[in-house]
Design an enzyme around this catalytic site. Structure first.
Site, mmCIF file in Angstrom:
data_model
loop_
_atom_site.group_PDB
_atom_site.id
_atom_site.type_symbol
_atom_site.label_atom_id
_atom_site.label_comp_id
_atom_site.label_asym_id
_atom_site.label_seq_id
_atom_site.Cartn_x
_atom_site.Cartn_y
_atom_site.Cartn_z
ATOM 1 N N THR A 129 -5.178 10.183 8.408
ATOM 2 C CA THR A 129 -5.822 8.883 8.584
ATOM 3 C C THR A 129 -6.643 8.799 9.878
ATOM 4 O OG1 THR A 129 -5.245 6.572 9.103
ATOM 5 C CG2 THR A 129 -3.559 8.181 9.535
ATOM 6 N N ASP A 130 -7.564 7.844 9.908
ATOM 7 C CA ASP A 130 -8.328 7.595 11.143
ATOM 8 C C ASP A 130 -7.460 6.925 12.213
ATOM 9 O OD1 ASP A 130 -8.098 5.074 9.943
ATOM 10 O OD2 ASP A 130 -10.235 4.590 10.030
ATOM 11 N N GLU A 131 -6.305 6.368 11.795
ATOM 12 C CA GLU A 131 -5.500 5.574 12.730
ATOM 13 C C GLU A 131 -4.895 6.424 13.847
ATOM 14 O OE1 GLU A 131 -3.153 2.481 10.956
ATOM 15 O OE2 GLU A 131 -4.398 2.457 9.164
ATOM 16 N N TYR A 155 3.528 4.013 12.291
ATOM 17 C CA TYR A 155 2.850 4.732 11.197
ATOM 18 C C TYR A 155 1.894 5.779 11.756
ATOM 19 C CZ TYR A 155 -0.801 5.705 7.737
ATOM 20 O OH TYR A 155 -1.720 6.343 6.932
ATOM 21 N N LYS A 159 1.969 9.941 11.630
ATOM 22 C CA LYS A 159 0.885 10.724 10.997
ATOM 23 C C LYS A 159 0.292 11.692 12.028
ATOM 24 C CE LYS A 159 -0.652 10.584 7.389
ATOM 25 N NZ LYS A 159 -0.279 11.253 6.113
HETATM 26 P P1 NAD Z 1 1.095 5.142 -0.922
HETATM 27 O O1 NAD Z 1 2.093 4.500 -0.015
HETATM 28 O O2 NAD Z 1 0.392 4.314 -1.939
HETATM 29 O O3 NAD Z 1 1.784 6.361 -1.720
HETATM 30 C C1 NAD Z 1 2.658 7.258 -1.113
HETATM 31 C C2 NAD Z 1 3.307 8.104 -2.202
HETATM 32 O O4 NAD Z 1 4.164 9.065 -1.574
HETATM 33 C C3 NAD Z 1 4.186 7.287 -3.160
HETATM 34 O O5 NAD Z 1 3.977 7.712 -4.482
HETATM 35 C C4 NAD Z 1 5.603 7.614 -2.703
HETATM 36 O O6 NAD Z 1 6.565 7.524 -3.755
HETATM 37 C C5 NAD Z 1 5.434 9.042 -2.211
HETATM 38 N N1 NAD Z 1 6.457 9.414 -1.213
HETATM 39 C C6 NAD Z 1 6.841 8.696 -0.107
HETATM 40 N N2 NAD Z 1 7.804 9.362 0.553
HETATM 41 C C7 NAD Z 1 8.028 10.515 -0.135
HETATM 42 C C8 NAD Z 1 8.897 11.625 0.063
HETATM 43 N N3 NAD Z 1 9.753 11.675 1.097
HETATM 44 N N4 NAD Z 1 8.853 12.653 -0.822
HETATM 45 C C9 NAD Z 1 8.008 12.616 -1.884
HETATM 46 N N5 NAD Z 1 7.181 11.576 -2.125
HETATM 47 C C10 NAD Z 1 7.183 10.550 -1.258
HETATM 48 O O7 NAD Z 1 0.062 5.864 0.055
HETATM 49 P P2 NAD Z 1 -1.507 6.069 -0.115
HETATM 50 O O8 NAD Z 1 -2.216 4.860 0.362
HETATM 51 O O9 NAD Z 1 -1.796 6.613 -1.469
HETATM 52 O O10 NAD Z 1 -1.748 7.215 0.981
HETATM 53 C C11 NAD Z 1 -1.633 8.600 0.626
HETATM 54 C C12 NAD Z 1 -1.885 9.437 1.863
HETATM 55 O O11 NAD Z 1 -3.188 9.161 2.382
HETATM 56 C C13 NAD Z 1 -0.900 9.160 3.007
HETATM 57 O O12 NAD Z 1 -0.576 10.383 3.618
HETATM 58 C C14 NAD Z 1 -1.687 8.267 3.951
HETATM 59 O O13 NAD Z 1 -1.255 8.427 5.286
HETATM 60 C C15 NAD Z 1 -3.102 8.780 3.745
HETATM 61 N N6 NAD Z 1 -4.181 7.806 3.974
HETATM 62 C C16 NAD Z 1 -4.151 6.571 3.383
HETATM 63 C C17 NAD Z 1 -5.207 5.685 3.583
HETATM 64 C C18 NAD Z 1 -5.245 4.322 2.926
HETATM 65 O O14 NAD Z 1 -6.146 3.527 3.231
HETATM 66 N N7 NAD Z 1 -4.350 4.008 2.007
HETATM 67 C C19 NAD Z 1 -6.292 6.064 4.392
HETATM 68 C C20 NAD Z 1 -6.284 7.342 4.980
HETATM 69 C C21 NAD Z 1 -5.226 8.206 4.751
HETATM 70 P P1 TYD Z 2 -3.975 -2.928 5.891
HETATM 71 O O1 TYD Z 2 -4.547 -3.051 4.518
HETATM 72 O O2 TYD Z 2 -2.511 -3.125 6.088
HETATM 73 O O3 TYD Z 2 -4.428 -1.497 6.466
HETATM 74 P P2 TYD Z 2 -4.330 -0.894 7.977
HETATM 75 O O4 TYD Z 2 -3.408 -1.706 8.787
HETATM 76 O O5 TYD Z 2 -3.792 0.477 7.695
HETATM 77 O O6 TYD Z 2 -5.736 -0.892 8.504
HETATM 78 O O7 TYD Z 2 -4.729 -3.945 6.840
HETATM 79 C C1 TYD Z 2 -6.143 -3.931 6.955
HETATM 80 C C2 TYD Z 2 -6.530 -4.990 7.979
HETATM 81 O O8 TYD Z 2 -6.206 -6.275 7.437
HETATM 82 C C3 TYD Z 2 -5.744 -4.873 9.280
HETATM 83 O O9 TYD Z 2 -6.604 -5.234 10.363
HETATM 84 C C4 TYD Z 2 -4.637 -5.905 9.134
HETATM 85 C C5 TYD Z 2 -5.286 -6.981 8.267
HETATM 86 N N1 TYD Z 2 -4.371 -7.742 7.367
HETATM 87 C C6 TYD Z 2 -4.417 -9.137 7.360
HETATM 88 O O10 TYD Z 2 -5.194 -9.772 8.098
HETATM 89 N N2 TYD Z 2 -3.579 -9.799 6.505
HETATM 90 C C7 TYD Z 2 -2.691 -9.148 5.687
HETATM 91 O O11 TYD Z 2 -1.915 -9.809 4.952
HETATM 92 C C8 TYD Z 2 -2.680 -7.700 5.691
HETATM 93 C C9 TYD Z 2 -1.745 -6.935 4.808
HETATM 94 C C10 TYD Z 2 -3.545 -7.049 6.552
#
Ligand code: NAD
Ligand code: TYD
Length: 349
Positions: A129-131, A155, A159
């Protein structure tokens, strides 16, 4: 792949089978965020198989690698929600740090035993992630691949730790790893604890749309299919040991995101309980340590791998709202008891 029943992972499997077509084994623990319903349309596809388990279960991972003999591991599995990491960081350390470590160790054992040609071809792609880069001031340049890590939430700290381990396995053991650091994703199958799906669901149902703080925190949004496409590009053409930033060049404050969703819903759902939907926007207490701004410099992946996002924010957000409107059964299934407990915990003050 790991975590293929989650938001990005399930979009990735569906895209992979529709484009590349080679077999996929999906190892997923099915936490609250994992949902096999996302993969219903391919559940009977002979190229796809599902294994229920934890990435931290070393014996299971070792047996699975020995049996399925993959040419690559694409690692999505993680605890992924910042607010949950604030309430309870344990699972984040367990899965994101210890789980990734166990997976790396078993991958290394498997990789070490491969013949020379397979060893060179093998890839371990870590999805991050960018975070991990921390928070930007308004005038600061976007994060590049050389920006120092500065994670601020449990989080992002976990990561970051996993990114460092992956890097070390390349430098120390020569394992052919790749890392992608991507900005905020949105699109189909995202669990409605994250901003965009939560806003869509609450707005449709006449419930308050919670905006943290002043609503001016900025995120760089990318449509999920474009992220999956970038991962495929890095897997096939990325240079071993490198990291690639992925993003949409779509920096937007949260309020703008919420208003964009409300306007689309005003058009598509004029008979909803509260219209205009923006009347539901409610400022709530801010997230502790809330990062102000994320932005990604994506010139490396654009230049070296010729990757470009296919969706603009306007086209992607419309598709996303339409998807949630067309998938009420999916929504009903994921917004069950556990979901309601989370909403009660997070938004009670
Ligand atoms: P998500 O929370 O929707 O899905 C996570 C999946 O991992 C789920 O299916 C869960 O059951 C599985 N999981 C969790 N713990 C596990 C374990 N111990 N063993 C096996 N499976 C397990 O997450 P997402 O949003 O799809 O993100 C996927 C990846 O991409 C993550 O690594 C996250 O850090 C990264 N990422 C997410 C975003 C975003 O905006 N959602 C952006 C950049 C990177
Ligand atoms: P989120 O979707 O949780 O992603 P991340 O924290 O990983 O960026 O949140 C996106 C942005 O929206 C973040 O600045 C927090 C804000 N946010 C709200 O303002 N209200 C909400 O209920 C949630 C879930 C997030």
């Amino acid at each position: 792949m790991t975590g293929g029943a989650g938001f990005i992972g399930s979009n990735f499997v569906l895209q992979w089978l529709a484009t590349e077509g080679t077999p996929v084994v999906n190892l997923d623990k099915l936490t609250y965020a994992g949902n096999l319903g996302n993969l219903q349309e391919i559940s009977a596809d002979s190229r796809y198989s599902f294994v229920h388990g934890d990435i931290g279960d070393r014996k299971l991972v070792s047996d699975l690698l020995g049996r399925s003999r993959p040419r690559a591991i694409v690692h999505f599995a993680a605890e992924s929600h910042v607010d949950r990491s604030i309430h309870g960081p344990d699972d984040f350390v367990r899965t994101n740090v210890n789980g990734t470590f166990g997976l790396l160790e078993e991958a290394r054992a498997y990789w070490t035993e491969l013949g020379n040609e397979d060893k060179v071809r093998f890839r371990f792609l870590h999805v991050s992630t960018d975070e991990v880069y921390g928070s930007l001031k308004p005038e600061e340049a976007a994060f590049s691949e050389t920006t120092p890590y500065s994670p601020n939430s449990p989080y992002s700290a976990t990561k970051a730790a996993s990114d460092h381990l992956v890097r070390a396995y390349h430098h120390t053991y020569g394992m052919p790893v790749l890392t992608t650091n991507c900005s905020n994703n949105y699109g189909p199958y995202q669990f409605p604890e994250k901003l965009i799906p939560l806003t869509i669901l609450n707005a449709m149902n006449g419930k308050a749309i919670p905006v943290y703080g002043d609503g001016k925190n900025v995120r760089d949004w990318l449509y999920v299919a474009d992220h999956c496409d970038a991962i495929r590009a890095v897997l096939s053409r990325g240079k071993v040991g490198e990291t690639y930033n992925v993003g949409g060049r779509n920096e937007k404050p949260n309020l703008e995101i919420v208003h964009a969703i409300c306007s689309i819903l005003d058009e598509l759902r004029p008979a909803d309980p509260v219209v205009p939907h923006s009347k539901l926007i409610t400022y709530v207490v801010d997230r502790p340590g809330h990062d102000r701004r994320y932005a990604m410099d994506t010139r490396k992946i654009e230049r070296e791998l010729k990757w470009q996002p296919g969706e603009t924010f306007e086209s992607g957000i419309r598709k996303t709202v339409e998807w949630y409107l067309a998938n009420e059964t999916w929504i009903r299934e994921v917004t069950s008891g556990h979901y309601r407990e989370w909403i009660a915990t997070q938004y009670s003050v």
